[in-house]
Design a protein around this motif. Sequence first.
Motif, PDB file in Angstrom:
ATOM      1  N   PHE A   1     -35.854  24.235  25.226  1.00 53.64           N
ATOM      2  CA  PHE A   1     -34.203  24.129  25.352  1.00 53.64           C
ATOM      3  C   PHE A   1     -33.848  24.862  26.424  1.00 53.64           C
ATOM      4  CE2 PHE A   1     -35.196  22.578  20.850  1.00 53.64           C
ATOM      5  CZ  PHE A   1     -34.025  21.868  20.521  1.00 53.64           C
ATOM      6  N   PRO A   2     -32.910  24.429  27.016  1.00 55.15           N
ATOM      7  CA  PRO A   2     -32.197  25.329  28.219  1.00 55.15           C
ATOM      8  C   PRO A   2     -32.279  26.588  27.512  1.00 55.15           C
ATOM      9  CG  PRO A   2     -30.935  23.500  28.021  1.00 55.15           C
ATOM     10  CD  PRO A   2     -31.803  23.164  26.846  1.00 55.15           C
ATOM     11  N   GLU A   3     -32.562  28.056  28.399  1.00 58.73           N
ATOM     12  CA  GLU A   3     -32.371  29.140  28.099  1.00 58.73           C
ATOM     13  C   GLU A   3     -31.265  29.816  27.435  1.00 58.73           C
ATOM     14  OE1 GLU A   3     -33.847  33.506  30.022  1.00 58.73           O
ATOM     15  OE2 GLU A   3     -33.656  31.811  31.361  1.00 58.73           O
ATOM     16  N   GLU A   4     -30.116  29.165  28.045  1.00 62.73           N
ATOM     17  CA  GLU A   4     -28.873  29.658  27.527  1.00 62.73           C
ATOM     18  C   GLU A   4     -28.278  29.318  26.027  1.00 62.73           C
ATOM     19  OE1 GLU A   4     -28.047  25.929  29.891  1.00 62.73           O
ATOM     20  OE2 GLU A   4     -29.269  27.741  30.111  1.00 62.73           O
TER      21      GLU A   4
ATOM     22  N   ARG B   1     -31.079  28.822  23.326  1.00 66.71           N
ATOM     23  CA  ARG B   1     -32.082  29.278  22.771  1.00 66.71           C
ATOM     24  C   ARG B   1     -31.936  29.956  21.641  1.00 66.71           C
ATOM     25  NH1 ARG B   1     -36.450  30.201  27.687  1.00 66.71           N
ATOM     26  NH2 ARG B   1     -36.445  27.745  28.428  1.00 66.71           N
ATOM     27  N   GLU B   2     -30.835  30.967  21.967  1.00 64.29           N
ATOM     28  CA  GLU B   2     -30.589  31.993  20.751  1.00 64.29           C
ATOM     29  C   GLU B   2     -29.966  31.226  19.658  1.00 64.29           C
ATOM     30  OE1 GLU B   2     -31.365  35.406  18.624  1.00 64.29           O
ATOM     31  OE2 GLU B   2     -31.973  34.906  20.728  1.00 64.29           O
ATOM     32  N   GLU B   3     -28.836  30.391  20.311  1.00 63.15           N
ATOM     33  CA  GLU B   3     -28.398  29.650  19.194  1.00 63.15           C
ATOM     34  C   GLU B   3     -29.033  28.732  18.446  1.00 63.15           C
ATOM     35  OE1 GLU B   3     -24.761  26.013  19.992  1.00 63.15           O
ATOM     36  OE2 GLU B   3     -24.876  27.815  21.423  1.00 63.15           O
ATOM     37  N   VAL B   4     -30.051  28.056  19.124  1.00 63.52           N
ATOM     38  CA  VAL B   4     -31.174  27.328  18.381  1.00 63.52           C
ATOM     39  C   VAL B   4     -31.673  27.851  17.441  1.00 63.52           C
ATOM     40  CG1 VAL B   4     -32.944  25.453  18.276  1.00 63.52           C
ATOM     41  CG2 VAL B   4     -31.042  25.410  20.139  1.00 63.52           C
ATOM     42  N   ARG B   5     -32.175  29.043  17.733  1.00 66.90           N
ATOM     43  CA  ARG B   5     -33.143  30.074  16.907  1.00 66.90           C
ATOM     44  C   ARG B   5     -32.176  30.488  15.388  1.00 66.90           C
ATOM     45  NH1 ARG B   5     -37.273  33.353  17.827  1.00 66.90           N
ATOM     46  NH2 ARG B   5     -36.988  33.362  20.062  1.00 66.90           N
ATOM     47  N   ASP B   6     -30.847  30.690  15.935  1.00 68.44           N
ATOM     48  CA  ASP B   6     -29.816  31.172  14.750  1.00 68.44           C
ATOM     49  C   ASP B   6     -29.893  29.842  13.768  1.00 68.44           C
ATOM     50  OD1 ASP B   6     -29.796  33.721  15.777  1.00 68.44           O
ATOM     51  OD2 ASP B   6     -27.867  33.084  16.421  1.00 68.44           O
ATOM     52  N   ALA B   7     -29.852  28.710  14.433  1.00 72.64           N
ATOM     53  CA  ALA B   7     -29.199  27.539  13.804  1.00 72.64           C
ATOM     54  C   ALA B   7     -30.587  27.167  12.485  1.00 72.64           C
ATOM     55  CB  ALA B   7     -29.069  26.328  14.515  1.00 72.64           C
ATOM     56  N   ILE B   8     -31.653  27.185  13.084  1.00 71.34           N
ATOM     57  CA  ILE B   8     -32.985  26.938  12.427  1.00 71.34           C
ATOM     58  C   ILE B   8     -32.998  27.823  11.271  1.00 71.34           C
ATOM     59  CG2 ILE B   8     -34.676  27.952  13.834  1.00 71.34           C
ATOM     60  CD1 ILE B   8     -35.127  25.017  11.801  1.00 71.34           C
ATOM     61  N   HIS B   9     -32.649  29.262  11.514  1.00 69.76           N
ATOM     62  CA  HIS B   9     -32.868  30.359  10.598  1.00 69.76           C
ATOM     63  C   HIS B   9     -31.998  29.996   9.341  1.00 69.76           C
ATOM     64  CE1 HIS B   9     -35.512  33.304  13.002  1.00 69.76           C
ATOM     65  NE2 HIS B   9     -36.132  32.431  12.798  1.00 69.76           N
ATOM     66  N   HIS B  10     -30.600  29.752   9.840  1.00 73.29           N
ATOM     67  CA  HIS B  10     -29.794  29.496   8.827  1.00 73.29           C
ATOM     68  C   HIS B  10     -30.224  28.325   7.960  1.00 73.29           C
ATOM     69  CE1 HIS B  10     -25.824  28.840   6.930  1.00 73.29           C
ATOM     70  NE2 HIS B  10     -25.957  27.488   7.266  1.00 73.29           N
ATOM     71  N   TYR B  11     -30.588  27.131   8.666  1.00 72.02           N
ATOM     72  CA  TYR B  11     -31.125  26.142   7.891  1.00 72.02           C
ATOM     73  C   TYR B  11     -32.316  26.232   6.926  1.00 72.02           C
ATOM     74  CZ  TYR B  11     -32.436  20.897   7.624  1.00 72.02           C
ATOM     75  OH  TYR B  11     -32.586  19.807   6.890  1.00 72.02           O
ATOM     76  N   GLU B  12     -33.045  27.254   7.252  1.00 73.97           N
ATOM     77  CA  GLU B  12     -34.051  27.702   6.311  1.00 73.97           C
ATOM     78  C   GLU B  12     -33.741  28.199   5.086  1.00 73.97           C
ATOM     79  OE1 GLU B  12     -37.987  27.438   9.527  1.00 73.97           O
ATOM     80  OE2 GLU B  12     -36.799  29.214   9.247  1.00 73.97           O
TER      81      GLU B  12
END
Length: 211
Positions: free
Chosen positions: A58-61, A63-74
């Motif tokens: 993913f674009p660097e800008e 990545r943190e948003e995607v990380r937060d999203a998968i952790h919330h999903y889990e």
Amino acid sequence: MQLTHPAGALFDLDGVLIDTEGQYSIFWAETGRKYNVGGPTFSDDIKGTNLALILALFPEEVREEVRDAIHHYEHVMDYPLYPGALELLESLHAAGIPIAIFTSSDNMKMDLLFKRHPEVSAHVDAIITGDMVTRSKPDPEGYLKAAAAIGRDIERCYVFEDSMQGLEAGRCSGARVIGVATTNSADTIAPLSHAVIPSVTGFTATLMLEV
């Protein structure tokens, strides 16, 4: 109980012991479309890959948003055990065979899983997560570490895997590989497996040792 059998059992997690691959497919397919990352097979292409490598796509800008999203999903997703998963772990322990899990998931995911299924952690002797390796599947590093963690030679170990990346990691490690046809078809995974089973349902330590 003293685990004296020279063999060892090394398990992938998602798609082998817990029925979660479908939920991850939905998340990563939607996330890939949202950020225009990958193609129509994106969610399948990354199966078995650890989060760090997925985020690097993913674009660097974002990545943190995607990380937060998968952790919330889990935190909110279900972690159903496959029928027969706990019985297989119990069968292995009864036979004196130590068990390790090697998963591309991170430590946070494992904490969530064991809070919901403490009976699984009670049967597992070692955990190797994606946070504990420097090279993701299909590299064999994780399975080699898992074998070492339970004090068994990798050549005496059996790897249970469902993803193509994981099956390749198992073969490269030198272990016997039991392909579990829950995520991919039996015909697809057969070339990378010493044996193929439809699921862990009804599988036992005795059947494993016959592979």
